[in-house]
Design an enzyme around this catalytic site. Structure first.
Site, short mmCIF file in Angstrom:
data_model
loop_
_atom_site.label_atom_id
_atom_site.label_comp_id
_atom_site.label_asym_id
_atom_site.label_seq_id
_atom_site.Cartn_x
_atom_site.Cartn_y
_atom_site.Cartn_z
N GLY A 38 0.89 -0.98 0.34
CA GLY A 38 0.32 -0.24 -0.08
C GLY A 38 0.73 1.15 -0.03
O GLY A 38 0.22 2.14 -0.34
N CYS A 68 -7.19 -8.34 -2.42
CA CYS A 68 -6.63 -6.99 -1.39
C CYS A 68 -6.47 -6.09 -2.84
O CYS A 68 -7.16 -5.47 -3.79
CB CYS A 68 -5.13 -7.40 -2.15
SG CYS A 68 -4.02 -5.57 -2.04
N ASN A 69 -7.31 -5.80 -1.87
CA ASN A 69 -7.71 -3.56 -2.63
C ASN A 69 -6.65 -3.01 -3.07
O ASN A 69 -7.10 -2.60 -4.26
CB ASN A 69 -8.45 -3.25 -0.89
CG ASN A 69 -9.84 -3.83 -0.33
OD1 ASN A 69 -9.52 -4.07 0.49
ND2 ASN A 69 -11.09 -3.14 -0.79
N CYS A 170 -9.20 -2.38 2.97
CA CYS A 170 -7.94 -3.29 3.18
C CYS A 170 -8.10 -4.70 3.98
O CYS A 170 -9.05 -4.57 5.18
CB CYS A 170 -7.05 -2.67 3.72
SG CYS A 170 -5.37 -3.83 3.99
N THR A 171 -8.28 -5.41 2.51
CA THR A 171 -8.53 -6.71 3.50
C THR A 171 -7.60 -7.06 4.81
O THR A 171 -7.96 -7.68 5.81
CB THR A 171 -8.69 -7.79 1.98
OG1 THR A 171 -6.99 -7.71 1.95
CG2 THR A 171 -8.96 -8.40 1.42
N HIS A 172 -6.82 -6.53 5.19
CA HIS A 172 -5.82 -6.54 6.72
C HIS A 172 -6.80 -6.30 7.58
O HIS A 172 -6.44 -6.66 8.85
CB HIS A 172 -4.65 -6.18 6.66
CG HIS A 172 -3.38 -6.68 6.06
ND1 HIS A 172 -3.22 -7.08 4.55
CD2 HIS A 172 -2.32 -7.48 5.89
CE1 HIS A 172 -2.29 -7.90 4.51
NE2 HIS A 172 -1.86 -8.04 5.33
N1 DGL Z 1 -4.20 -6.50 2.28
C1 DGL Z 1 -4.14 -5.12 1.54
C2 DGL Z 1 -5.35 -4.52 1.31
O1 DGL Z 1 -6.66 -5.53 0.73
C3 DGL Z 1 -2.97 -4.52 1.33
C4 DGL Z 1 -1.59 -4.87 2.18
C5 DGL Z 1 -0.64 -3.75 2.14
O2 DGL Z 1 -0.73 -2.68 2.57
O3 DGL Z 1 0.63 -4.93 1.62
O4 DGL Z 1 -5.13 -3.22 0.77
#
Ligand code: DGL
Length: 237
Positions: A38, A68-69, A170-172
């Protein structure tokens, strides 16, 4: 079917899909040692995502899901132009959140927050009440501390705002949903459930059924041990 995220974030969506498609096989690709994505610019991001997609393409998949968004927002078009299998992405749940009325805040990575795709989404469905805020370190913190998350550290990374709803972009961020909810004290929207339904509905039948009445889930690339361990907490077998 292939799934891809920079790290553990996409496992949340994978868990939803494995529940909806109990006879489908999944391979989860991640790039944990090179995340966060990101904070990268669009060429760097495409370069990293494409390196993984070359491996995905080698499997000749029925379809790939970008869980991943950030990669969806910045690179989905370029990846779809390069590869011939269907590529499904994730999008923040702006539409239902904005429809619920009041001020809506989308939390996202810097790359997603700056992307054309999020501004188009907000213009179309944001109802004039939706703002996006970049959280530069949040995904990285969650990735590195997933087994030991400190609520106070998460709170320090959340922007001060008084929204009526928050969208997890964001999926995290799904892993800290309860902390986000407690901090803003409002309704939280997470796109993974709607996306899992959409994946189930749009995928060709052959993706949902491997041909045998069992399910195989493989982990490929990055920190496979960690991805497997986190997944087993989300989806105990
Ligand atoms: N999980 C990712 C998303 O949905 C991004 C995380 C990252 O910054 O790598 O955006």
């Amino acid at each position: 079917m292939a799934f891809f995220d920079s790290g553990i974030g996409g496992l949340n969506l994978l868990a939803q899909c494995t529940r909806r498609m109990p006879y489908a096989n999944f391979t989860y690709f991640a790039d944990n040692f090179n995340m966060p994505y990101g904070t990268l610019d669009s060429d760097e991001l495409f370069y990293k995502a494409d390196k993984i997609f070359v491996k995905i393409a080698a499997l000749d998949p029925h379809a790939a899901v970008i869980a991943c968004n950030t990669v969806t927002a910045v690179c989905a078009k370029r990846l779809r132009a390069k590869y011939s299998f269907p590529i499904i992405g994730v999008e923040p749940a702006v539409k239902p959140a904005a429809r619920s009325g009041g001020k809506c805040l989308v939390l996202a990575t810097p790359a997603t927050a700056l992307s054309r795709s999020i501004s188009t989404l907000l213009e179309r469905y944001g109802n004039g009440v939706t703002q996006v805020a970049a959280c530069p370190n949040l995904a990285d913190y969650i990735e590195r501390n997933i087994f030991n998350i400190d609520e106070n550290k998460i709170i320090k990374m959340l922007p001060e705002y008084s929204p009526d709803s928050v969208v997890l972009g964001c999926t995290h961020y799904t892993y800290v949903k309860d902390i986000v909810k407690k901090f803003y004290n409002c309704k939280i929207y997470d796109g993974i459930y709607g996306t899992a339904d959409r994946i189930f509905n749009v995928l060709p039948q052959k993706c949902a059924h491997s041909g045998s009445f069992s399910q195989e889930i493989n982990f490929c690339g990055g920190d496979e041990g960690k991805n497997r361990a986190v997944f087993s907490l989300l989806f105990p077998i």
